[in-house]
Design a protein around this motif. Structure first.
Motif, short mmCIF file in Angstrom:
data_model
loop_
_atom_site.label_atom_id
_atom_site.label_comp_id
_atom_site.label_asym_id
_atom_site.label_seq_id
_atom_site.Cartn_x
_atom_site.Cartn_y
_atom_site.Cartn_z
N LEU A 1 0.77 -1.33 0.05
CA LEU A 1 -0.08 -0.12 -0.06
C LEU A 1 0.96 1.34 0.11
CD1 LEU A 1 -2.95 -0.86 2.30
CD2 LEU A 1 -2.79 -1.00 -0.41
N PRO A 2 2.03 1.30 0.57
CA PRO A 2 2.81 2.48 0.52
C PRO A 2 3.25 2.98 -0.93
CG PRO A 2 3.58 1.12 2.44
CD PRO A 2 2.75 0.51 1.74
N GLN A 3 3.21 1.97 -1.92
CA GLN A 3 3.42 2.33 -3.14
C GLN A 3 2.11 2.52 -4.18
OE1 GLN A 3 6.39 -0.71 -4.70
NE2 GLN A 3 5.86 -1.54 -3.05
N VAL A 4 1.16 2.67 -3.54
CA VAL A 4 -0.31 2.69 -4.07
C VAL A 4 -0.93 4.08 -3.65
CG1 VAL A 4 -2.44 1.82 -4.46
CG2 VAL A 4 -0.59 0.19 -4.22
N GLY A 5 -1.31 5.03 -4.70
CA GLY A 5 -2.27 5.90 -4.18
C GLY A 5 -3.56 5.60 -4.71
N ALA A 6 -4.45 6.22 -3.72
CA ALA A 6 -5.83 5.50 -3.98
C ALA A 6 -6.76 6.56 -3.38
CB ALA A 6 -6.23 4.32 -3.23
N LEU A 7 -7.92 6.90 -4.64
CA LEU A 7 -9.15 7.64 -4.21
C LEU A 7 -10.15 6.95 -4.21
CD1 LEU A 7 -10.49 10.45 -3.43
CD2 LEU A 7 -10.09 10.95 -5.83
N ILE A 8 -10.82 6.27 -3.35
CA ILE A 8 -12.01 5.34 -3.35
C ILE A 8 -13.43 6.01 -2.83
CG2 ILE A 8 -12.57 2.89 -2.89
CD1 ILE A 8 -9.95 2.19 -2.82
N GLU A 9 -14.49 5.99 -3.50
CA GLU A 9 -15.55 6.34 -2.83
C GLU A 9 -15.52 7.93 -2.33
OE1 GLU A 9 -17.01 3.29 -0.54
OE2 GLU A 9 -17.87 2.27 -1.98
N GLY A 10 -14.63 8.70 -2.94
CA GLY A 10 -14.54 10.17 -2.32
C GLY A 10 -13.62 10.38 -1.53
N PRO A 11 -13.10 11.40 -1.14
CA PRO A 11 -11.83 11.52 -0.04
C PRO A 11 -12.62 11.97 1.32
CG PRO A 11 -12.41 13.64 -1.48
CD PRO A 11 -13.10 12.43 -1.98
N ALA A 12 -11.86 11.26 2.37
CA ALA A 12 -12.25 11.67 3.85
C ALA A 12 -11.35 12.86 4.08
CB ALA A 12 -11.91 10.44 4.68
N ARG B 1 3.81 7.05 -6.73
CA ARG B 1 3.27 5.64 -6.66
C ARG B 1 3.66 4.88 -7.98
NH1 ARG B 1 1.87 6.45 -1.41
NH2 ARG B 1 0.81 8.32 -1.12
N ARG B 2 3.55 3.77 -7.84
CA ARG B 2 3.94 2.63 -8.91
C ARG B 2 2.10 2.47 -9.21
NH1 ARG B 2 6.75 -2.63 -7.14
NH2 ARG B 2 6.44 -3.20 -9.22
N LEU B 3 1.27 2.28 -8.56
CA LEU B 3 -0.03 2.15 -8.89
C LEU B 3 -0.81 3.41 -8.33
CD1 LEU B 3 -2.50 0.41 -10.11
CD2 LEU B 3 -2.20 -0.82 -7.75
N LEU B 4 -1.80 3.78 -9.34
CA LEU B 4 -2.81 4.81 -8.71
C LEU B 4 -4.24 4.02 -8.94
CD1 LEU B 4 -3.05 7.64 -7.56
CD2 LEU B 4 -3.34 8.53 -10.06
N VAL B 5 -5.08 3.97 -7.79
CA VAL B 5 -6.39 3.77 -7.93
C VAL B 5 -7.39 4.69 -7.61
CG1 VAL B 5 -8.34 1.82 -7.08
CG2 VAL B 5 -5.53 1.42 -7.18
N LEU B 6 -8.09 5.14 -8.86
CA LEU B 6 -9.15 6.04 -8.79
C LEU B 6 -10.62 5.61 -9.05
CD1 LEU B 6 -6.90 8.47 -11.00
CD2 LEU B 6 -6.99 8.36 -8.50
N ASP B 7 -11.62 5.80 -7.93
CA ASP B 7 -12.98 5.48 -8.23
C ASP B 7 -13.66 6.71 -8.33
OD1 ASP B 7 -15.19 4.22 -8.06
OD2 ASP B 7 -15.51 4.40 -5.87
N GLU B 8 -14.33 7.17 -9.69
CA GLU B 8 -15.05 8.30 -10.23
C GLU B 8 -14.04 9.55 -9.86
OE1 GLU B 8 -17.89 7.80 -11.59
OE2 GLU B 8 -18.20 5.73 -11.24
N PRO B 9 -13.02 9.54 -10.58
CA PRO B 9 -11.99 10.70 -10.26
C PRO B 9 -12.62 12.06 -10.84
CG PRO B 9 -11.16 9.40 -12.12
CD PRO B 9 -12.23 8.56 -11.53
N THR B 10 -13.66 11.91 -11.77
CA THR B 10 -13.99 13.32 -12.40
C THR B 10 -15.46 13.73 -11.60
OG1 THR B 10 -14.98 12.19 -14.30
CG2 THR B 10 -12.81 12.91 -14.48
N ASN B 11 -15.72 13.08 -10.65
CA ASN B 11 -17.13 13.20 -10.03
C ASN B 11 -17.25 14.60 -9.58
OD1 ASN B 11 -19.76 12.71 -9.16
ND2 ASN B 11 -18.93 12.08 -7.06
N GLY C 1 5.35 6.29 -16.08
CA GLY C 1 5.24 5.13 -15.67
C GLY C 1 4.61 4.65 -14.52
N THR C 2 3.49 5.33 -14.14
CA THR C 2 2.33 4.94 -13.19
C THR C 2 1.53 4.31 -13.62
OG1 THR C 2 2.99 7.07 -11.96
CG2 THR C 2 0.83 5.77 -11.36
N THR C 3 0.83 3.06 -13.23
CA THR C 3 -0.21 2.57 -13.85
C THR C 3 -1.67 2.91 -13.19
OG1 THR C 3 1.03 0.46 -13.98
CG2 THR C 3 -1.36 0.27 -13.81
#
Length: 312
Positions: free
Chosen positions: A79-90, A158-168, A189-191
């Motif tokens: 997880l330290p190598q992953v950036g995530a925005l899931i179901e809106g930011p807290a 980040r090697r991986l970026l996980v975005l849930d509805e980033p343009t909402n 190079g980020t996936t």
């Protein structure tokens, strides 16, 4: 960066208490360096899958690997190598946007406190929030909150970026900026693994896509190949729409629709030159005759039988 998949699942399954099967034996492969769109109608299992990949919930059976490591077992390493925005930011509403990011960064044990303020400033600038950095988060619009959540995901490389509805919640200009940012991240190079409500957004920015329906994977692969697999629409431009529609049906065309001087249909399984000749022979004044390229939306509807809503 090696060529091993950034995300790989095998028979990944999640059954909730009460017997609800949310994800059913999912085999998913996300290539390194891709911008990967994850689509599915409401209730398709998309969000449940993302939660399992991020170690937020455990699968009932099957296996998942993220960045080559098993999750959730190796979540602390991954997880330290992953950036995530899931179901809106807290967010802390009483803190400014800048102070929210400082808190986020301070909670990361891998973050260097000596460069914290510099990195926060860079992340704010990258998502266009520098001018609003001192404003309290509770006064942010939905689009600004999305931007701040994305900035939090970008505080470190980040090697991986996980975005849930980033343009909402973003206006058209904001959507263009996020698309540009996603492309920039991928070029570095980020996936990027993202879900998005508008399918045209996915088509514009993604290199690969997977489609879920009723907990199962329907298809996955390059966006261009998926769209190419769907049949385009035959379009006839003519002032004689009623007669053109009749002839097309006689020629075996399906789903014939008419609007003003345009008649569209699913092409019949025959030589389209013969179809055009039949129209002319019937006295139809053909002013345009073409097959429009299938869109990702066409492919999605053909695969799932569902409409445009993919926010599930």
């Amino acid at each position: 960066m090696d060529d091993a998949p950034v995300i790989h699942t095998h028979a990944l399954t999640k059954r909730y208490h009460g017997g609800q099967l949310a994800v059913d034996r999912l085999d998913l492969t996300v290539p390194a360096g891709s911008v990967f769109g994850f689509l599915g109608p409401n209730g398709s299992g998309k969000t449940t899958t993302i939660r399992m990949l991020m170690g937020l919930i455990e699968p009932t059976s099957g296996a998942a690997r993220v960045l080559g490591q098993p999750v959730p077992r190796a979540a602390r390493t991954v997880l330290p190598q992953v950036g995530a925005l899931i179901e809106g930011p807290a967010l802390y509403g009483f803190l400014s946007g800048r102070d929210n990011l400082l808190r986020y960064d301070a909670a990361d044990p891998t973050a260097d406190p000596r460069t914290r303020r510099t990195r926060v400033a860079a992340a704010l600038e990258r998502v266009g929030l520098t001018a609003a950095a001192g404003k309290k988060a509770k006064a942010y619009s939905l689009g600004m909150k999305q931007r701040l959540g994305l900035a939090a995901a970008l505080l470190q490389p980040r090697r991986l970026l996980v975005l849930d509805e980033p343009t909402n919640g973003l206006d058209p200009q904001g959507m263009r900026e996020i698309r540009s940012l996603v492309r920039e991240l991928a070029s570095d190079g980020t996936t990027v693994f993202l879900s998005s409500h508008p399918l045209d957004e996915i088509e514009q920015v993604c290199t690969h896509v997977a489609v879920m329906a009723q907990g199962r994977l329907v298809t996955q692969g390059p966006v261009a190949e998926l769209a190419a697999g769907a049949r385009g629409r035959l379009v006839v431009i003519t002032p004689d729409t009623a007669e053109a529609a009749r002839v097309l049906k006689e020629q075996g065309a399906a789903d014939v629709t008419s609007e003003e001087d345009r008649v569209a249909a699913e092409p019949p399984d025959r030589d389209l030159a013969e179809v055009n000749a039949a129209l002319v022979t019937a006295g139809v004044r053909v002013r345009g005759f073409t097959v429009e390229r299938a869109s990702l939306e066409d492919a999605f509807v053909a695969l799932t039988g569902e409409g445009f809503d993919v926010a599930g």
